[in-house]
Each structure stands twice: as structure tokens, then as C-alpha cells.
Design an enzyme around this catalytic site. Sequence first.
Site, PDB file in Angstrom:
ATOM      1  N   ARG A 117       0.807  -1.237   0.000  1.00 32.01           N
ATOM      2  CA  ARG A 117       0.000   0.000   0.000  1.00 32.01           C
ATOM      3  C   ARG A 117       0.833   1.277   0.000  1.00 32.01           C
ATOM      4  NH1 ARG A 117      -2.890  -3.398   3.238  1.00 32.01           N
ATOM      5  NH2 ARG A 117      -4.723  -4.220   2.156  1.00 32.01           N
ATOM      6  N   LYS A 139       3.907  11.440 -11.035  1.00 34.00           N
ATOM      7  CA  LYS A 139       3.063  10.590 -11.879  1.00 34.00           C
ATOM      8  C   LYS A 139       3.768   9.262 -12.124  1.00 34.00           C
ATOM      9  CE  LYS A 139       1.415  13.683 -15.209  1.00 34.00           C
ATOM     10  NZ  LYS A 139       0.898  13.688 -16.586  1.00 34.00           N
ATOM     11  N   GLU A 181      11.742  18.628 -24.974  1.00 36.86           N
ATOM     12  CA  GLU A 181      10.958  18.926 -23.763  1.00 36.86           C
ATOM     13  C   GLU A 181      11.495  20.207 -23.116  1.00 36.86           C
ATOM     14  OE1 GLU A 181       8.261  17.597 -22.355  1.00 36.86           O
ATOM     15  OE2 GLU A 181       8.074  15.609 -23.267  1.00 36.86           O
ATOM     16  N   LYS A 223       9.483  22.954 -13.861  1.00 35.56           N
ATOM     17  CA  LYS A 223       8.571  21.834 -13.576  1.00 35.56           C
ATOM     18  C   LYS A 223       8.200  21.828 -12.095  1.00 35.56           C
ATOM     19  CE  LYS A 223       6.460  17.790 -14.402  1.00 35.56           C
ATOM     20  NZ  LYS A 223       6.428  16.492 -15.038  1.00 35.56           N
ATOM     21  N   GLU A 233      -3.083  18.191 -11.792  1.00 33.02           N
ATOM     22  CA  GLU A 233      -3.348  18.419 -13.202  1.00 33.02           C
ATOM     23  C   GLU A 233      -4.764  18.860 -13.519  1.00 33.02           C
ATOM     24  OE1 GLU A 233      -1.768  16.332 -17.190  1.00 33.02           O
ATOM     25  OE2 GLU A 233      -1.803  15.203 -15.362  1.00 33.02           O
ATOM     26  N   ARG A 237      -1.397  22.843 -14.317  1.00 30.92           N
ATOM     27  CA  ARG A 237      -0.456  21.853 -14.822  1.00 30.92           C
ATOM     28  C   ARG A 237      -0.705  21.490 -16.286  1.00 30.92           C
ATOM     29  NH1 ARG A 237       1.723  16.655 -11.253  1.00 30.92           N
ATOM     30  NH2 ARG A 237       2.843  15.675 -12.941  1.00 30.92           N
ATOM     31  N   ASN A 241       1.233  20.270 -21.036  1.00 22.79           N
ATOM     32  CA  ASN A 241       0.800  19.436 -22.164  1.00 22.79           C
ATOM     33  C   ASN A 241       0.987  20.118 -23.512  1.00 22.79           C
ATOM     34  OD1 ASN A 241       0.060  17.214 -20.679  1.00 22.79           O
ATOM     35  ND2 ASN A 241      -2.004  17.972 -20.309  1.00 22.79           N
ATOM     36  N   HIS A 244       1.696  18.144 -26.540  1.00 22.04           N
ATOM     37  CA  HIS A 244       1.459  16.747 -26.186  1.00 22.04           C
ATOM     38  C   HIS A 244       0.124  16.216 -26.704  1.00 22.04           C
ATOM     39  CE1 HIS A 244       4.979  17.272 -23.798  1.00 22.04           C
ATOM     40  NE2 HIS A 244       4.916  16.053 -23.305  1.00 22.04           N
ATOM     41  N   HIS A 248       0.736  12.982 -28.607  1.00 26.48           N
ATOM     42  CA  HIS A 248       0.216  11.675 -28.177  1.00 26.48           C
ATOM     43  C   HIS A 248      -0.540  10.995 -29.314  1.00 26.48           C
ATOM     44  CE1 HIS A 248       0.323  12.936 -23.679  1.00 26.48           C
ATOM     45  NE2 HIS A 248       1.430  12.303 -24.028  1.00 26.48           N
ATOM     46  N   HIS A 261       9.235   9.880 -27.737  1.00 24.03           N
ATOM     47  CA  HIS A 261       8.253  10.809 -27.180  1.00 24.03           C
ATOM     48  C   HIS A 261       8.592  12.272 -27.523  1.00 24.03           C
ATOM     49  CE1 HIS A 261       5.404  12.574 -24.423  1.00 24.03           C
ATOM     50  NE2 HIS A 261       6.389  13.226 -23.816  1.00 24.03           N
TER      51      HIS A 261
END
Length: 357
Positions: A117, A139, A181, A223, A233, A237, A241, A244, A248, A261
Site C-alpha cells: 500500500r 506521476k 521537452e 517543472k 493536473e 499543470r 501538455n 502533447h 500523443h 516521445h
Amino acid sequence: MPTFRVETPGHCYSAVVERGADGHVAEVLPSKRDKLFVISTEDVWRHQGGALTHGLEGVPHEVLHLPGGEEQKRLAHVETLAEQMVKRGGDRSSVVIAFGGGIVNDMAGFAAAIFMRGIPVIQVPTTLLAQVDASIGGKTGVNLECGKNLVGSFHQPLAVLIDPLLTETLPEREYRAGLWEIVKAGIIREPGLFQYLAENSAAVLARAPAAVDRILADSVRMKCEVVSGDERENDYRRILNFGHTFGHALEAETGYRRFLHGEAVAFGMRAAVWLGENTGHCSAEDCVEMLELIELYGPIPPLTGISPENLVARLVHDKKTVQGNVHFVVPERIGEVKVITGVDGKLVLEAIRFGLA
Ligand SMILES: NC(=O)c1ccc[n+]([C@@H]2O[C@H](COP(=O)([O-])OP(=O)(O)OC[C@H]3O[C@@H](n4cnc5c(N)ncnc54)[C@H](O)[C@@H]3O)[C@@H](O)[C@H]2O)c1
Ligand SMILES: [Zn+2]
């Protein structure tokens, strides 16, 4: 030693950018701990394992390997890893060090999030992309057959140690992909970084230490600031993106195999810049400068044979699409972006055509 703080309502931790930072890993370990697991891949370990082993001299630890590669970023491997951890005596007081690129970051971070956990994780990123992006913000997760990062959890690290020396063995293509990036960071929030990247591309591409340290520090600070403002997000945040949403779609359309990426993000940023200009949000002059900077760190691998219509269809299926409404991050000026919705489908298609051209 530049140290940046991430401060969210539930968690505070530091991201340290320093040559040899991983040599200090023992100093950030919790004093009350049982087993220490270093999780990496065989590839990363072969290149850079020595540096971490040196930092852990005299500290008992076990090294466990995950398979590398995006197609291996799956739940089954996290389960196997957890079984290995139990067999080696792992329990609720164990600690994980995630040592690798974004794949290890996400998988080892996710394993730490759910093992017993939740146990602490220290992120030691070894790719440029993971150093400026994946390792900060908590994340973690894995892919499903039907899409990327669809199972995961927020699990903030105890600390992030960013060592520019680790990326010296990174293949050229991976390094360039990470640079995009950093270009993104410049466009969305850091006009000083943008200028630096525009004026010092030779030093940056040659990995001159002063240049690498400078762009890393700016990107990591950015960041940390953005994540501190908005952990989950919902709103602010979203600016991260930029490039992105389109990127994506390209990654998904090409099965995550044809482009790295960062390369997909470079395409996505081109499309987003076009959209910014053609929805009247950004001046033509600023847009030209942004396109030139994206180009400067290229070229993007050939984008031939990709259907713009298929990419539009993919956008609607993006997991970040809220109730069918696609959000786009577009520039307003260098260092400032805006989130817009309800964009005319024809403009979206044109933006994609521009990005692919
Ligand atoms: N969690 C987040 O916020 C976040 C953000 C961005 C990306 N990601 C995830 O990151 C992943 C991509 O990460 P990546 O680009 O780092 O890929 P990666 O982890 O696959 O690493 C790229 C390649 O470089 C090799 N490598 C790593 N470090 C090296 C080194 N120091 N020297 C030589 N080779 C080295 C790896 O073995 C691999 O072959 C994606 O799965 C993406 O979803 C997560
Ligand atoms: Zn990204």
C-alpha cells in the site's frame, strides 16, 4: 548546487541538480528503513550502474531489473517485481530507488506506490527526458493494451537526484528528443531559457557541461514550480501538455515505435504553434521564432505516410479529453501559453497538416 522544492499540500521534497548528485543518494535515504531496492534495467545498469553503486558504498541494497522498452511498460512486470521484492524480504519499511529513464521512473514509481500500500521512492533519472519531466511531479503508471499510462497513481518521491553526468552515455537521438521537452519549457514559461537555447544551440548539442547544467536547472525549476502550484493536473499543470495533445495522437497512430516521445512532442509543438497563430492568440513574429527553435534542435524524423484525419480521430480518444472536448495549449507569446477548447475541427486538421508538412 541548485536545489528546487516541490511543495504540494500533502508532500514537500527537493529536486537536486548537480554533477555527481547520485553520489549523495545515501544522504537522502530515510534512517528508519529495512530493505533497500534499486530498480533499473540491464541496459541502464550496464552504462551507469557504477555511479550509483559508488553512492551506495557500505549501504546494503539489492538491485532488481525491469525489462526496458515502452512495450514492456506493463502491469505484469510490476507484479513480477513485487513478487521478487517479497521473496527478498521486502516489507512495509522497504525503500525503492528508481534508476533509469522514464520507463523505470514510471514502473518502479508505480511499484513503490502500491507495494504494501505504498513505500517511499527516490527518483534518480538517467535520461534527459526523465530528468526534466518524468521524475518530478509524482506521476507513475503503466500502459494497457488499449492505451498509454492508463493505469497509474500519483506517488510523490522522497527526493529527486538529477546528475547531468549520467546522460553522457545517452544515445544522440535520445538526447535530442529530451531537448525538445526543454524547448517546450522555454515556450510555455521560460523566455530566458528560450533565448539561451536559441543563442547556444552548438554548445547545447555538443553537451558542453555549462550549457547542459544551465538548461537542466531552468527546466527542473520550471517543472517544480508548476507542479507545486497544481499537483493533480486540474488546471495550471495543463500548460505542461503543450505539444502533447497532438504528439500523443502521433505516438498512438504509429504504435509508439516509430517516434520517440520528444520527437512526437516536437511535431505536436509545430501544430500547436500554428493553431496559436491561426486562432489569433499569438503574433506571427513570435510563432516564427518558436518554429525556428523547434527546427534548430531537429530535424524531426520524416513524418511521411501519416493520415491527418486519423490523428484528428485519435485526439478525441485522448485520456485527457474531458467529456469529448479537446483542450489545446497554444502560445500567446514566448514564455506564455493558454488553454483553449471548442476549436473548429477544420482548424485542428489544418494544424496537423502543417505539423506533418
Ligand atoms: N511520469 C511522468 O510525468 C512522465 C513524463 C514524461 C514521460 N514519461 C514516460 O517516460 C517514458 C519515456 O522515457 P525515456 O524517454 O526516458 O525512455 P526510456 O526510459 O525507455 O529510456 C530511453 C533509452 O535510453 C536508455 N538509457 C537510459 N539512460 C541511459 C543512460 N544514462 N545512458 C545510456 N542509455 C540510457 C534506456 O535503456 C532506453 O533504451 C514514457 O513511457 C513516458 O510515458 C513519464
Ligand atoms: Zn512529455
